[in-house]
Design a protein around this motif. Structure first.
Motif, PDB file in Angstrom:
ATOM      1  N   PRO A 150     -17.547 119.697 149.973  1.00 13.40           N
ATOM      2  CA  PRO A 150     -18.740 119.429 149.164  1.00 13.40           C
ATOM      3  C   PRO A 150     -18.770 120.232 147.854  1.00 13.40           C
ATOM      4  O   PRO A 150     -17.903 121.059 147.578  1.00 13.40           O
ATOM      5  CB  PRO A 150     -19.886 119.861 150.086  1.00 13.40           C
ATOM      6  N   ALA A 151     -19.837 119.979 147.089  1.00 18.17           N
ATOM      7  CA  ALA A 151     -20.180 120.781 145.925  1.00 18.17           C
ATOM      8  C   ALA A 151     -21.672 121.060 145.997  1.00 18.17           C
ATOM      9  O   ALA A 151     -22.431 120.266 146.552  1.00 18.17           O
ATOM     10  CB  ALA A 151     -19.845 120.044 144.632  1.00 18.17           C
ATOM     11  N   VAL A 152     -22.098 122.187 145.437  1.00 17.39           N
ATOM     12  CA  VAL A 152     -23.503 122.611 145.489  1.00 17.39           C
ATOM     13  C   VAL A 152     -24.033 122.765 144.072  1.00 17.39           C
ATOM     14  O   VAL A 152     -23.354 123.319 143.195  1.00 17.39           O
ATOM     15  CB  VAL A 152     -23.650 123.934 146.269  1.00 17.39           C
ATOM     16  N   SER A 153     -25.246 122.274 143.833  1.00 21.31           N
ATOM     17  CA  SER A 153     -25.877 122.366 142.519  1.00 21.31           C
ATOM     18  C   SER A 153     -26.165 123.820 142.158  1.00 21.31           C
ATOM     19  O   SER A 153     -26.241 124.686 143.034  1.00 21.31           O
ATOM     20  CB  SER A 153     -27.175 121.560 142.506  1.00 21.31           C
ATOM     21  N   ALA A 203     -22.727 124.281 134.801  1.00 19.46           N
ATOM     22  CA  ALA A 203     -23.930 125.106 134.686  1.00 19.46           C
ATOM     23  C   ALA A 203     -25.180 124.293 134.380  1.00 19.46           C
ATOM     24  O   ALA A 203     -26.295 124.769 134.600  1.00 19.46           O
ATOM     25  CB  ALA A 203     -23.723 126.179 133.617  1.00 19.46           C
ATOM     26  N   GLU A 204     -25.017 123.074 133.874  1.00 21.77           N
ATOM     27  CA  GLU A 204     -26.167 122.217 133.603  1.00 21.77           C
ATOM     28  C   GLU A 204     -26.535 121.355 134.807  1.00 21.77           C
ATOM     29  O   GLU A 204     -27.445 120.532 134.732  1.00 21.77           O
ATOM     30  CB  GLU A 204     -25.880 121.314 132.404  1.00 21.77           C
ATOM     31  N   GLY A 205     -25.822 121.530 135.910  1.00 20.60           N
ATOM     32  CA  GLY A 205     -26.110 120.764 137.107  1.00 20.60           C
ATOM     33  C   GLY A 205     -25.450 119.409 137.135  1.00 20.60           C
ATOM     34  O   GLY A 205     -25.725 118.592 138.027  1.00 20.60           O
ATOM     35  N   CYS A 206     -24.572 119.138 136.174  1.00 23.18           N
ATOM     36  CA  CYS A 206     -23.846 117.872 136.166  1.00 23.18           C
ATOM     37  C   CYS A 206     -22.671 117.944 137.131  1.00 23.18           C
ATOM     38  O   CYS A 206     -22.072 119.013 137.316  1.00 23.18           O
ATOM     39  CB  CYS A 206     -23.366 117.534 134.760  1.00 23.18           C
ATOM     40  N   LEU A 207     -22.351 116.822 137.731  1.00 18.36           N
ATOM     41  CA  LEU A 207     -21.283 116.758 138.718  1.00 18.36           C
ATOM     42  C   LEU A 207     -20.036 116.159 138.100  1.00 18.36           C
ATOM     43  O   LEU A 207     -20.068 115.072 137.521  1.00 18.36           O
ATOM     44  CB  LEU A 207     -21.720 115.904 139.916  1.00 18.36           C
ATOM     45  N   HIS A 215      -6.921 107.737 136.883  1.00 20.71           N
ATOM     46  CA  HIS A 215      -6.465 108.269 135.592  1.00 20.71           C
ATOM     47  C   HIS A 215      -7.497 109.132 134.875  1.00 20.71           C
ATOM     48  O   HIS A 215      -7.323 109.431 133.695  1.00 20.71           O
ATOM     49  CB  HIS A 215      -6.044 107.136 134.643  1.00 20.71           C
ATOM     50  N   GLU A 216      -8.570 109.550 135.539  1.00 22.29           N
ATOM     51  CA  GLU A 216      -9.576 110.292 134.788  1.00 22.29           C
ATOM     52  C   GLU A 216     -10.427 111.194 135.672  1.00 22.29           C
ATOM     53  O   GLU A 216     -10.429 111.099 136.901  1.00 22.29           O
ATOM     54  CB  GLU A 216     -10.495 109.329 134.022  1.00 22.29           C
ATOM     55  N   VAL A 217     -11.155 112.064 134.994  1.00 24.27           N
ATOM     56  CA  VAL A 217     -12.216 112.878 135.575  1.00 24.27           C
ATOM     57  C   VAL A 217     -13.521 112.393 134.953  1.00 24.27           C
ATOM     58  O   VAL A 217     -13.568 112.065 133.758  1.00 24.27           O
ATOM     59  CB  VAL A 217     -11.997 114.376 135.274  1.00 24.27           C
ATOM     60  N   ARG A 218     -14.588 112.330 135.767  1.00 19.60           N
ATOM     61  CA  ARG A 218     -15.877 111.868 135.266  1.00 19.60           C
ATOM     62  C   ARG A 218     -16.937 112.951 135.414  1.00 19.60           C
ATOM     63  O   ARG A 218     -16.896 113.735 136.350  1.00 19.60           O
ATOM     64  CB  ARG A 218     -16.327 110.610 136.009  1.00 19.60           C
ATOM     65  N   ARG A 219     -17.899 112.909 134.500  1.00 17.78           N
ATOM     66  CA  ARG A 219     -19.044 113.822 134.548  1.00 17.78           C
ATOM     67  C   ARG A 219     -20.322 113.000 134.680  1.00 17.78           C
ATOM     68  O   ARG A 219     -20.585 112.091 133.883  1.00 17.78           O
ATOM     69  CB  ARG A 219     -19.111 114.669 133.275  1.00 17.78           C
ATOM     70  N   TYR A 220     -21.113 113.327 135.710  1.00 19.56           N
ATOM     71  CA  TYR A 220     -22.366 112.631 135.990  1.00 19.56           C
ATOM     72  C   TYR A 220     -23.551 113.585 135.808  1.00 19.56           C
ATOM     73  O   TYR A 220     -23.459 114.769 136.148  1.00 19.56           O
ATOM     74  CB  TYR A 220     -22.380 112.096 137.416  1.00 19.56           C
ATOM     75  N   SER A 221     -24.662 113.044 135.333  1.00 19.71           N
ATOM     76  CA  SER A 221     -25.891 113.829 135.238  1.00 19.71           C
ATOM     77  C   SER A 221     -26.441 114.075 136.629  1.00 19.71           C
ATOM     78  O   SER A 221     -26.043 113.419 137.600  1.00 19.71           O
ATOM     79  CB  SER A 221     -26.929 113.080 134.403  1.00 19.71           C
ATOM     80  N   PRO A 222     -27.384 115.013 136.782  1.00 24.20           N
ATOM     81  CA  PRO A 222     -28.011 115.228 138.097  1.00 24.20           C
ATOM     82  C   PRO A 222     -28.706 113.984 138.650  1.00 24.20           C
ATOM     83  O   PRO A 222     -28.981 113.920 139.845  1.00 24.20           O
ATOM     84  CB  PRO A 222     -29.011 116.356 137.826  1.00 24.20           C
ATOM     85  N   LYS A 223     -28.962 113.001 137.789  1.00 24.27           N
ATOM     86  CA  LYS A 223     -29.585 111.751 138.236  1.00 24.27           C
ATOM     87  C   LYS A 223     -28.551 110.680 138.590  1.00 24.27           C
ATOM     88  O   LYS A 223     -28.910 109.553 138.930  1.00 24.27           O
ATOM     89  CB  LYS A 223     -30.522 111.221 137.152  1.00 24.27           C
TER      90      LYS A 223
END
Length: 290
Positions: A150-153, A203-207, A215-223
């Motif tokens: 897992p990952a934790v906020s 640090a902004e809580g994005c996952l 082929h990529e890494v993605r960044r998602y908002s807390p929503k």
């Protein structure tokens, strides 16, 4: 957000690099190659590199408060001492599931260890996420074939975990006592876009999530909103970690085991350790209090 392109910095060509973690007390990065039974350490300041053999497949190593590491081996948790390369068994959470192995893990803000199991054949529905507080080891999620995370906020109130083959990232509310509630779907990866692999929060809580064959890494908002994509010259990115003095240097592990000979020629950097930089830092992983 991303201020440099991903580049290979350690040409390992590994079948399945995984579990990068920045160890603040050493200012160094640790990661593993599951299939080669190897643990690696990189000191970016000096360029020093080290590696150790593990007694079996090793999914992660995470720092323990007071020194040493906890390693997630195929059969269970062990204490790993890099000084002499020794492994001391702690517990086996699934003695009745010999075809399972441990795959990924993290530590929450209270120092509890969270880790997942999976079917080593990547098909049977036998994997789950466990919580271990040094006394009891508890299964916390429904079974899937391949768990990740897992990952934790940052605030410690949300736990994310991944059903890789189901292409779903789940979220749950994490209580102060370690119990999970309000399970929900955080995001889905569409068919053909890759399989969600290791998650980590900034640090902004994005996952951030690595995509296997995507082929990529993605960044998602807390929503759960997709904010950014980082394209790689290889197809399987397994997980990232934030490191360096300002936690703005990203390290990414990749894999090559899914490639046949012809595909391998097209991806000469597959299975290497990559890095790129960002302008929003990550977080220091707490040490496990187990």
């Amino acid at each position: 957000m991303v201020t440099s392109e991903p580049t290979s910095i350690w040409a390992l060509g590994g079948p399945l690099l995984e579990g990068p973690v920045w160890v603040a007390r050493e200012k160094a990065l640790y990661f593993v190659d599951i299939k080669r039974h190897r643990i690696y350490r990189l000191d970016p300041a000096t360029g020093e590199r080290a590696e150790w053999g593990a007694p079996d497949q090793v999914g992660f190593v995470l720092p323990i408060a007071g020194g040493g590491f906890v390693a997630g081996l195929k059969t269970g948790l062990s204490r790993f001492d890099p000084k002499d390369g020794s492994f001391t068994p702690i517990l086996s959470p699934e003695p009745d599931l010999p075809t399972n192995r441990l795959n990924d893990g993290t530590v929450d803000n209270a120092g509890r260890l969270w880790f997942g199991s999976m079917d080593d054949g990547e098909s049977a529905i036998t994997g789950t996420i466990y919580r271990y507080d040094g006394k009891s080891c508890t299964a916390t999620t429904p079974k899937v074939s391949i768990t990740n995370g897992p990952a934790v906020s940052p605030d410690g109130r949300t736990l994310y975990h991944v059903d890789t083959l189901g292409q779903v990232i789940h979220a749950a509310t994490l209580g102060e006592d370690g119990d999970l509630s309000d399970p929900r779907v955080f995001a889905r990866i569409a068919k053909g876009e890759g399989f969600p692999d290791g998650p980590v929060c900034d640090a902004e809580g994005c996952l951030w999530i690595g995509l296997y064959t995507g082929h990529e890494v993605r960044r998602y908002s807390p929503k759960g909103e997709l904010l950014e994509k980082v394209r790689f010259p290889v197809s399987a990115i397994t997980k990232i970690a934030f490191g360096g003095p300002d936690l703005k240097t990203v390290y990414a592990t990749t894999a090559a085991k899914h490639l046949d000979a012809a595909a391998r020629e097209k991806e000469p950097l597959a299975g290497d350790l990559f890095t790129f930089t960002v302008d929003v830092p990550g977080m220091v992983l707490p040490e496990a209090r187990i």
